[in-house]
Design an enzyme around this catalytic site. Sequence first.
Site, mmCIF file in Angstrom:
data_model
loop_
_atom_site.group_PDB
_atom_site.id
_atom_site.type_symbol
_atom_site.label_atom_id
_atom_site.label_comp_id
_atom_site.label_asym_id
_atom_site.label_seq_id
_atom_site.Cartn_x
_atom_site.Cartn_y
_atom_site.Cartn_z
ATOM 1 N N GLU A 76 -8.733 -3.342 8.342
ATOM 2 C CA GLU A 76 -7.840 -3.693 9.246
ATOM 3 C C GLU A 76 -8.428 -4.107 10.791
ATOM 4 O O GLU A 76 -7.711 -4.485 11.405
ATOM 5 C CB GLU A 76 -6.957 -2.503 9.446
ATOM 6 N N GLN A 101 0.574 -1.255 -0.044
ATOM 7 C CA GLN A 101 -0.115 0.041 -0.028
ATOM 8 C C GLN A 101 0.625 1.417 -0.052
ATOM 9 O O GLN A 101 1.802 1.428 0.962
ATOM 10 C CB GLN A 101 -0.717 -0.135 1.294
#
Length: 382
Positions: free
Chosen positions: A243, A127
């Site tokens: 997450e 990311q």
Amino acid sequence: MLGTDLDADEFRAMIRGFLRAAPRPTGLRNYGPTPTADDVEPGRIWHKYLLEHGYACLHWPVVHGGSDAPVLAQAIFAEECAYADVPRQLAMTGIDLVGPVLIEYGSTEQQARYLEPLRTGDHIWTQLFSEPGAGSDLAAVRTKAAQTSNGWRVDGQKVWSSGAISAKYGLLLARTGTESHRGLSMFIVPMAAEGVRVEPIVQIDGESKFNEVFLDGVELAADALIGKIGQGWNIAMLTLGRERLTLGTQAVGMFKRHERMVDAACSRGRLDPVLARSMTRIWARMWLLRFTWQRAVADGDLSSPAFSVLKLMTSETDRDLGDLATDVLGTDVCTDPSTEQDGAELVHAMLVGRAQTILGGTSEIQRNILGERVLKLPKEPR
Ligand SMILES: Cc1cc2nc3c(=O)[nH]c(=O)nc-3n(C[C@H](O)[C@H](O)[C@H](O)COP(=O)(O)OP(=O)(O)OC[C@H]3O[C@@H](n4cnc5c(N)ncnc54)[C@H](O)[C@@H]3O)c2cc1C
């Protein structure tokens, strides 16, 4: 079994039995959300085993090879992997963050090209959001993507890019316009492209999962853009939240560590009343978090404020538990834990615990979100 009529106890028992019987590839360890370069091969073999048995990409829609599993099933699977001390998939970024982005915003061609190797564990992604001057304030991203006659040219620098050294592709947030949020767009970057340089960062615990990524005149094809120009911010927001599912596994780790702390304190004769009180307080917090977690996953809405509270409190409890290592082991062991196995593990957890209150939104940012969006308090002055 994975539908809305899920019998949680039955599912848990099935997963526990499956994981107990599963053969462990040589070198496999529970490395957490991101493998180091050495973890990739055993992690990939393990991922493929999970895939063969229908336990990869549980949250992806069936049409893309997932199971469309309810949050409760995903949480139970993640928790049981933590109990069994194995990773729940090869790497989090690709499967949990990039997959849902491509499923929601990717073109049919992008989905056909990138989703399958992600699902099978053949490709790792990284990311590429944070920059030296843009972390909490993600809209301050300065890496620039300029349109060319046949695509894009990217210049800039990213940092804290987990797993970038092993990644085939990066999910890149870059500036395509001057407006702060609407000037951002999302791209796919082949990490082997000319002009991409990855510099690993060695962390405080001695491992190297983070990297700096330098992008100097990187040429991207026109179809590297995900969604539309200016849609980068909305796409980035989709990646935050998933997450939260790691919180349950973190809780399992905390209970195990608390037990080890108590054993270590007893065997070293350090369990005085002050330490005993600190340990009991943290243990009580862990149980409160466990009950809140169970209620939240049973409700099944990952956007619920309960998860923001859990993120804040779990990461701070984890950090505080880790910090007890100095009381349990004494500061000498903390400076040189190499001689004692149980000490080394506790010190490692103490050091890694620093990351929890930063990743996926710092504690201060979580408090701002809760204050402004949930409690409707006045916004912070900007
Ligand atoms: C384990 C881990 C993995 C990561 N993986 C990746 C990854 O793969 N890709 C990626 O792009 N990034 C990743 N990150 C980076 C992460 O997203 C950032 O570290 C995080 O967003 C914080 O940004 P920063 O480090 O720039 O800190 P800053 O934003 O500079 O914050 C510094 C301090 O100021 C405080 N602060 C900032 N703004 C405010 C405010 N408005 N009010 C009150 N306090 C404030 C913060 O809470 C913090 O204490 C990872 C981080 C960690 C720890």
